[in-house]
Design a protein around this motif. Structure first.
Motif, short mmCIF file in Angstrom:
data_model
loop_
_atom_site.label_atom_id
_atom_site.label_comp_id
_atom_site.label_asym_id
_atom_site.label_seq_id
_atom_site.Cartn_x
_atom_site.Cartn_y
_atom_site.Cartn_z
N MET A 146 38.55 31.51 50.98
CA MET A 146 39.19 31.18 52.22
C MET A 146 39.79 29.77 52.16
O MET A 146 40.90 29.55 52.63
CB MET A 146 38.14 31.30 53.34
CG MET A 146 38.71 31.21 54.69
SD MET A 146 39.74 32.65 54.95
CE MET A 146 40.36 32.33 56.53
N GLN A 147 39.03 28.84 51.56
CA GLN A 147 39.54 27.48 51.47
C GLN A 147 40.85 27.42 50.73
O GLN A 147 41.76 26.68 51.08
CB GLN A 147 38.50 26.54 50.84
CG GLN A 147 38.17 26.73 49.38
CD GLN A 147 39.17 26.11 48.40
OE1 GLN A 147 39.86 25.14 48.71
NE2 GLN A 147 39.27 26.68 47.22
N PHE A 148 40.99 28.25 49.69
CA PHE A 148 42.21 28.24 48.89
C PHE A 148 43.42 28.62 49.74
O PHE A 148 44.47 27.97 49.67
CB PHE A 148 42.07 29.21 47.70
CG PHE A 148 43.31 29.31 46.89
CD1 PHE A 148 43.64 28.33 45.98
CD2 PHE A 148 44.17 30.39 47.04
CE1 PHE A 148 44.80 28.42 45.23
CE2 PHE A 148 45.32 30.49 46.29
CZ PHE A 148 45.64 29.50 45.39
N HIS A 172 46.44 26.23 50.60
CA HIS A 172 47.76 26.71 50.15
C HIS A 172 48.76 26.63 51.30
O HIS A 172 49.88 26.13 51.13
CB HIS A 172 47.62 28.15 49.65
CG HIS A 172 48.82 28.66 48.95
ND1 HIS A 172 49.96 29.05 49.61
CD2 HIS A 172 49.05 28.88 47.64
CE1 HIS A 172 50.85 29.49 48.73
NE2 HIS A 172 50.32 29.38 47.53
N TRP A 173 48.37 27.08 52.47
CA TRP A 173 49.25 27.05 53.64
C TRP A 173 49.59 25.61 54.03
O TRP A 173 50.74 25.30 54.33
CB TRP A 173 48.58 27.78 54.81
CG TRP A 173 49.43 27.75 56.04
CD1 TRP A 173 50.50 28.54 56.34
CD2 TRP A 173 49.27 26.86 57.14
NE1 TRP A 173 51.03 28.19 57.56
CE2 TRP A 173 50.28 27.16 58.08
CE3 TRP A 173 48.38 25.84 57.43
CZ2 TRP A 173 50.42 26.47 59.27
CZ3 TRP A 173 48.52 25.16 58.62
CH2 TRP A 173 49.53 25.48 59.53
N SER A 207 41.91 21.88 45.55
CA SER A 207 41.60 23.26 45.90
C SER A 207 41.47 24.14 44.65
O SER A 207 40.61 25.01 44.59
CB SER A 207 42.68 23.83 46.82
OG SER A 207 42.41 25.17 47.13
N PHE A 208 42.34 23.91 43.66
CA PHE A 208 42.23 24.67 42.40
C PHE A 208 40.87 24.41 41.75
O PHE A 208 40.21 25.33 41.27
CB PHE A 208 43.34 24.27 41.42
CG PHE A 208 44.71 24.76 41.78
CD1 PHE A 208 44.92 26.06 42.24
CD2 PHE A 208 45.81 23.94 41.64
CE1 PHE A 208 46.19 26.52 42.56
CE2 PHE A 208 47.08 24.38 41.95
CZ PHE A 208 47.27 25.68 42.40
N VAL A 209 40.45 23.15 41.72
CA VAL A 209 39.16 22.79 41.12
C VAL A 209 38.02 23.40 41.94
O VAL A 209 37.09 24.00 41.38
CB VAL A 209 39.00 21.26 41.03
CG1 VAL A 209 37.60 20.87 40.63
CG2 VAL A 209 40.01 20.68 40.05
N LEU A 222 33.60 27.24 42.82
CA LEU A 222 33.03 28.28 43.66
C LEU A 222 32.85 29.60 42.90
O LEU A 222 31.88 30.32 43.12
CB LEU A 222 33.89 28.50 44.91
CG LEU A 222 33.82 27.36 45.93
CD1 LEU A 222 34.87 27.57 47.01
CD2 LEU A 222 32.44 27.24 46.53
N PHE A 223 33.77 29.92 41.99
CA PHE A 223 33.60 31.11 41.15
C PHE A 223 32.35 30.99 40.29
O PHE A 223 31.56 31.93 40.16
CB PHE A 223 34.81 31.34 40.25
CG PHE A 223 35.86 32.23 40.83
CD1 PHE A 223 35.59 33.56 41.12
CD2 PHE A 223 37.13 31.76 41.05
CE1 PHE A 223 36.56 34.39 41.62
CE2 PHE A 223 38.11 32.59 41.56
CZ PHE A 223 37.83 33.90 41.86
N VAL A 224 32.18 29.83 39.67
CA VAL A 224 31.03 29.61 38.80
C VAL A 224 29.73 29.68 39.60
O VAL A 224 28.78 30.36 39.21
CB VAL A 224 31.15 28.26 38.05
CG1 VAL A 224 29.85 27.92 37.34
CG2 VAL A 224 32.29 28.29 37.07
N VAL A 225 29.69 29.00 40.73
CA VAL A 225 28.49 29.01 41.56
C VAL A 225 28.21 30.41 42.07
O VAL A 225 27.07 30.88 42.05
CB VAL A 225 28.63 28.00 42.73
CG1 VAL A 225 27.51 28.17 43.74
CG2 VAL A 225 28.67 26.58 42.20
#
Length: 99
Positions: A1-3, A7-8, A55-57, A62-65
């Motif tokens: 969601m944050q991404f 992005h917006w 946000s990319f980082v 978040l994927f790793v966690v």
């Protein structure tokens, strides 16, 4: 969601409209304003590049966690192992999959 929220915000800050069809997503993280020639000529200037790069980082972290918090479900063999690899590579981390 944050991404998607970031992005917006980043695309809204552009002086010239950001186009999902003509611009690359990495244009939002570009730190320098310049005419880009490849793959097609376009002017890139992202005032919120720091926010987008953060946000990319954050997305990768978040994927790793998220993959780590699944516990033993993704780390077993078989079909679940492919889920581990996909989640891990999305976050650029596959160390837990190799056990």
């Amino acid at each position: 969601m944050q991404f998607f929220v970031v992005h917006w915000i980043a695309e809204s800050a552009w002086g010239r409209p950001y186009s999902w069809a003509r611009n690359n997503i990495s244009d939002l993280g570009n730190a320098h304003c310049a005419q880009q020639l490849d793959p097609e000529p376009r002017y890139i200037c992202s005032p919120e590049h720091g926010l987008m790069n953060g946000s990319f980082v954050a997305l990768g972290v978040l994927f790793v966690v998220g993959a780590a918090l699944t516990g033993g479900v993704l780390w077993r063999g078989g079909r679940a192992a492919s889920g581990c690899w996909l989640s891990g590579f999305a976050g650029s981390f596959a160390g837990r999959c190799m056990r």
